[in-house]
Design a protein around this motif. Structure first.
Motif, PDB file in Angstrom:
ATOM      1  N   ALA A  42     -10.978  -4.090   3.867  1.00  0.00           N
ATOM      2  CA  ALA A  42     -10.950  -4.395   4.969  1.00  0.00           C
ATOM      3  C   ALA A  42     -12.121  -5.101   5.159  1.00  0.00           C
ATOM      4  O   ALA A  42     -12.912  -5.999   6.074  1.00  0.00           O
ATOM      5  CB  ALA A  42     -10.946  -3.460   6.369  1.00  0.00           C
ATOM      6  N   ALA A  43     -13.059  -4.349   4.754  1.00  0.00           N
ATOM      7  CA  ALA A  43     -14.738  -4.937   4.876  1.00  0.00           C
ATOM      8  C   ALA A  43     -15.293  -5.580   3.380  1.00  0.00           C
ATOM      9  O   ALA A  43     -16.111  -6.281   3.543  1.00  0.00           O
ATOM     10  CB  ALA A  43     -15.766  -3.945   5.047  1.00  0.00           C
ATOM     11  N   ALA A  44     -14.548  -5.777   2.643  1.00  0.00           N
ATOM     12  CA  ALA A  44     -14.772  -6.286   1.192  1.00  0.00           C
ATOM     13  C   ALA A  44     -14.676  -7.657   1.516  1.00  0.00           C
ATOM     14  O   ALA A  44     -13.443  -8.065   1.026  1.00  0.00           O
ATOM     15  CB  ALA A  44     -14.504  -5.475   0.012  1.00  0.00           C
ATOM     16  N   PRO A  45     -15.663  -8.497   1.547  1.00  0.00           N
ATOM     17  CA  PRO A  45     -15.342  -9.900   0.965  1.00  0.00           C
ATOM     18  C   PRO A  45     -14.753 -10.408  -0.069  1.00  0.00           C
ATOM     19  O   PRO A  45     -14.307 -11.651  -0.203  1.00  0.00           O
ATOM     20  CB  PRO A  45     -16.790 -10.341   1.126  1.00  0.00           C
ATOM     21  CG  PRO A  45     -17.392  -9.468   1.439  1.00  0.00           C
ATOM     22  CD  PRO A  45     -17.067  -8.455   1.377  1.00  0.00           C
ATOM     23  N   ALA A  46     -14.374 -10.137  -1.151  1.00  0.00           N
ATOM     24  CA  ALA A  46     -14.405 -10.068  -2.277  1.00  0.00           C
ATOM     25  C   ALA A  46     -12.655 -10.074  -2.550  1.00  0.00           C
ATOM     26  O   ALA A  46     -11.606 -10.022  -2.963  1.00  0.00           O
ATOM     27  CB  ALA A  46     -14.693  -8.986  -3.227  1.00  0.00           C
ATOM     28  N   VAL A  47     -12.455  -8.931  -1.067  1.00  0.00           N
ATOM     29  CA  VAL A  47     -11.243  -8.764  -1.208  1.00  0.00           C
ATOM     30  C   VAL A  47      -9.828  -9.925  -0.977  1.00  0.00           C
ATOM     31  O   VAL A  47      -9.301 -10.354   0.351  1.00  0.00           O
ATOM     32  CB  VAL A  47     -10.393  -7.636  -0.780  1.00  0.00           C
ATOM     33  CG1 VAL A  47      -9.174  -7.251  -0.620  1.00  0.00           C
ATOM     34  CG2 VAL A  47     -11.103  -6.411  -1.386  1.00  0.00           C
ATOM     35  N   ASP A  48      -8.607 -10.195  -1.545  1.00  0.00           N
ATOM     36  CA  ASP A  48      -7.456 -11.321  -1.214  1.00  0.00           C
ATOM     37  C   ASP A  48      -6.782 -10.514  -0.368  1.00  0.00           C
ATOM     38  O   ASP A  48      -6.359 -11.295   0.397  1.00  0.00           O
ATOM     39  CB  ASP A  48      -7.645 -11.991  -2.244  1.00  0.00           C
ATOM     40  CG  ASP A  48      -8.382 -13.240  -2.885  1.00  0.00           C
ATOM     41  OD1 ASP A  48      -9.450 -13.676  -1.771  1.00  0.00           O
ATOM     42  OD2 ASP A  48      -8.511 -13.254  -3.996  1.00  0.00           O
ATOM     43  N   MET A  49      -6.257  -9.203  -1.149  1.00  0.00           N
ATOM     44  CA  MET A  49      -5.325  -8.861  -0.585  1.00  0.00           C
ATOM     45  C   MET A  49      -4.764  -7.051  -0.917  1.00  0.00           C
ATOM     46  O   MET A  49      -5.841  -6.975  -1.168  1.00  0.00           O
ATOM     47  CB  MET A  49      -3.297  -9.916  -1.294  1.00  0.00           C
ATOM     48  CG  MET A  49      -4.116  -9.336  -2.517  1.00  0.00           C
ATOM     49  SD  MET A  49      -3.152  -9.685  -4.036  1.00  0.00           S
ATOM     50  CE  MET A  49      -2.221 -11.757  -3.463  1.00  0.00           C
ATOM     51  N   VAL A  50      -4.882  -7.076   0.678  1.00  0.00           N
ATOM     52  CA  VAL A  50      -4.189  -5.154  -0.364  1.00  0.00           C
ATOM     53  C   VAL A  50      -2.908  -5.073  -0.374  1.00  0.00           C
ATOM     54  O   VAL A  50      -1.826  -5.336   0.683  1.00  0.00           O
ATOM     55  CB  VAL A  50      -4.680  -4.388   1.013  1.00  0.00           C
ATOM     56  CG1 VAL A  50      -6.246  -4.262   0.848  1.00  0.00           C
ATOM     57  CG2 VAL A  50      -4.684  -4.862   2.614  1.00  0.00           C
ATOM     58  N   GLN A  51      -2.459  -3.908  -1.208  1.00  0.00           N
ATOM     59  CA  GLN A  51      -1.112  -3.313  -0.911  1.00  0.00           C
ATOM     60  C   GLN A  51      -0.703  -1.977  -0.672  1.00  0.00           C
ATOM     61  O   GLN A  51      -1.726  -1.583  -1.128  1.00  0.00           O
ATOM     62  CB  GLN A  51      -0.790  -3.268  -1.982  1.00  0.00           C
ATOM     63  CG  GLN A  51       0.756  -3.087  -2.787  1.00  0.00           C
ATOM     64  CD  GLN A  51       1.222  -2.737  -4.444  1.00  0.00           C
ATOM     65  OE1 GLN A  51       1.502  -1.878  -4.938  1.00  0.00           O
ATOM     66  NE2 GLN A  51       0.766  -4.158  -5.113  1.00  0.00           N
ATOM     67  N   MET A  52      -0.042  -1.664  -0.057  1.00  0.00           N
ATOM     68  CA  MET A  52      -0.111   0.304   0.497  1.00  0.00           C
ATOM     69  C   MET A  52       0.970   0.310   0.562  1.00  0.00           C
ATOM     70  O   MET A  52       2.152  -0.854   0.732  1.00  0.00           O
ATOM     71  CB  MET A  52      -0.970   0.191   1.725  1.00  0.00           C
ATOM     72  CG  MET A  52      -0.555  -0.587   2.896  1.00  0.00           C
ATOM     73  SD  MET A  52      -1.993  -0.735   4.517  1.00  0.00           S
ATOM     74  CE  MET A  52      -2.752  -2.615   3.903  1.00  0.00           C
ATOM     75  N   PRO A  53       1.499   1.861   0.908  1.00  0.00           N
ATOM     76  CA  PRO A  53       2.928   2.097   1.481  1.00  0.00           C
ATOM     77  C   PRO A  53       2.675   2.094   3.128  1.00  0.00           C
ATOM     78  O   PRO A  53       1.995   1.648   3.308  1.00  0.00           O
ATOM     79  CB  PRO A  53       2.753   3.509   0.819  1.00  0.00           C
ATOM     80  CG  PRO A  53       1.281   3.494   0.744  1.00  0.00           C
ATOM     81  CD  PRO A  53       0.900   2.897   0.223  1.00  0.00           C
ATOM     82  N   LEU A  54       4.256   2.005   3.555  1.00  0.00           N
ATOM     83  CA  LEU A  54       4.141   1.984   4.840  1.00  0.00           C
ATOM     84  C   LEU A  54       3.727   2.629   6.113  1.00  0.00           C
ATOM     85  O   LEU A  54       2.794   2.068   6.578  1.00  0.00           O
ATOM     86  CB  LEU A  54       6.115   1.999   5.081  1.00  0.00           C
ATOM     87  CG  LEU A  54       6.694   1.669   6.440  1.00  0.00           C
ATOM     88  CD1 LEU A  54       5.737   0.317   6.888  1.00  0.00           C
ATOM     89  CD2 LEU A  54       7.407   1.316   6.741  1.00  0.00           C
ATOM     90  N   PRO A  55       3.323   3.965   5.040  1.00  0.00           N
ATOM     91  CA  PRO A  55       3.298   5.301   6.487  1.00  0.00           C
ATOM     92  C   PRO A  55       1.107   4.732   6.203  1.00  0.00           C
ATOM     93  O   PRO A  55       1.442   4.891   7.164  1.00  0.00           O
ATOM     94  CB  PRO A  55       3.073   6.310   6.000  1.00  0.00           C
ATOM     95  CG  PRO A  55       4.714   6.095   4.785  1.00  0.00           C
ATOM     96  CD  PRO A  55       4.299   4.663   4.350  1.00  0.00           C
TER      97      PRO A  55
END
Length: 298
Positions: A220-233
């Motif tokens: 969430a703090a990384a400028p390079a990141v466009d998207m994150v994938q994660m499990p619902l929990p």
């Protein structure tokens, strides 16, 4: 026709990964989710971990039939990885993408099989037809015990090149680091190589597949990141801790997986719709094993 791919970020945008969030021009203008939709990413995606796996009874022919049904239902997002099926999953996804316009290919790098795992996959052509459900369960345990990780810049560059070969020329629309530890993701070298994949045109979007809150915080703090994938929990935990709000503020696309595991009395379709309606969620990825399974979900 297939939507035009977003251009790589020009050098003028390419400062230090810790200096400010970097966005492709379209994403900055209309928002990341809208830009992803314009490029063809559907609200529901197919998780392709079972394709080619020793632990799955699914054949590549069944996968192709499932992909054709998905295309007919408007599903364009296919989530794969180099480790899925020893590379078979990427090959099948690549063939589908090369046959159909508008397919959005997402793959992941950073994890690989040990020598034992690679040997097992090399023999699967002869052993898989003879395996029952119990044997496939044993194979799954062996596979999990032989997964190794390497998020060094050189390894990630080589893994991306290998993915491009397995995909057979199909464009990598989204390239994600595959469950890196938080301390590895936080290293400047990791963020720089991730950013470089978009700058140099290896992928249109880059991001991280997260398994824990610590990694999600770094993403969430990384400028390079466009998207994150994660499990619902993890999404739910991140929402309680304010991390989801940070992702939304930073215009990071959120993709959810594992939404059908604890759906209570909800139907699969209702569970997918509910997950897709959560704040900040761009797409929901669901693992599917056959065309009939996909029909039941949709």
């Amino acid at each position: 026709m297939m939507p035009a791919h977003l251009p790589p970020v020009p050098p003028a945008y390419c400062g230090s990964p810790v200096g400010g969030r970097i966005r492709s021009p379209d994403a900055a203008a209309v928002g990341t989710t809208a830009a992803l939709r314009a490029q063809g990413m559907s609200a529901i995606g197919i998780g392709c971990a079972r394709i080619g796996s020793l632990s799955s009874a699914q054949s590549t022919e069944t996968a192709q039939a499932m992909f054709e049904l998905a295309a007919a239902r408007g599903i364009t997002l296919f989530d794969t990885a180099g480790i899925y099926g020893g590379g078979t999953s990427e090959q099948v996804v690549g063939r589908h993408a090369n046959r159909h316009d508008g397919v959005f290919v997402m793959t992941k790098i950073g994890r690989h099989q040990s020598v034992v795992g690679r040997l097992a996959h090399s023999l699967k052509r002869w052993t898989k037809p003879l395996m029952g459900a119990r044997a496939r369960g044993v194979a799954r345990a062996v596979r999990q015990g032989n997964i190794q990780t390497d998020f060094s810049p050189l390894a990630l560059q080589l893994a991306t090149q290998a993915a491009q070969r397995r995909l057979g020329g199909a464009r990598i629309n989204a390239l994600l680091l595959h469950s890196p530890p938080a301390e590895i993701l936080a290293q400047p070298a990791t963020l720089q190589v991730l950013q470089s994949f978009k700058i140099h045109g290896s992928a249109d979007w880059v991001g991280v597949s997260c398994d824990d809150l610590a990694t999600l915080r770094v993403a969430a703090a990384a400028p390079a990141v466009d998207m994150v994938q994660m499990p619902l929990p993890l999404y739910q935990e991140g929402a309680r801790q304010g991390v989801v709000d940070r992702l939304i503020e930073q215009n990071v696309a959120i993709l959810l997986r594992g939404v059908l595991r604890d759906r209570g009395g909800s139907t699969p379709r209702d569970a997918l719709l509910a997950a897709g309606g959560l704040p900040g969620v761009s797409s929901v990825i669901v693992g599917v094993s056959s065309p009939d399974h996909l029909r039941e979900i949709l």
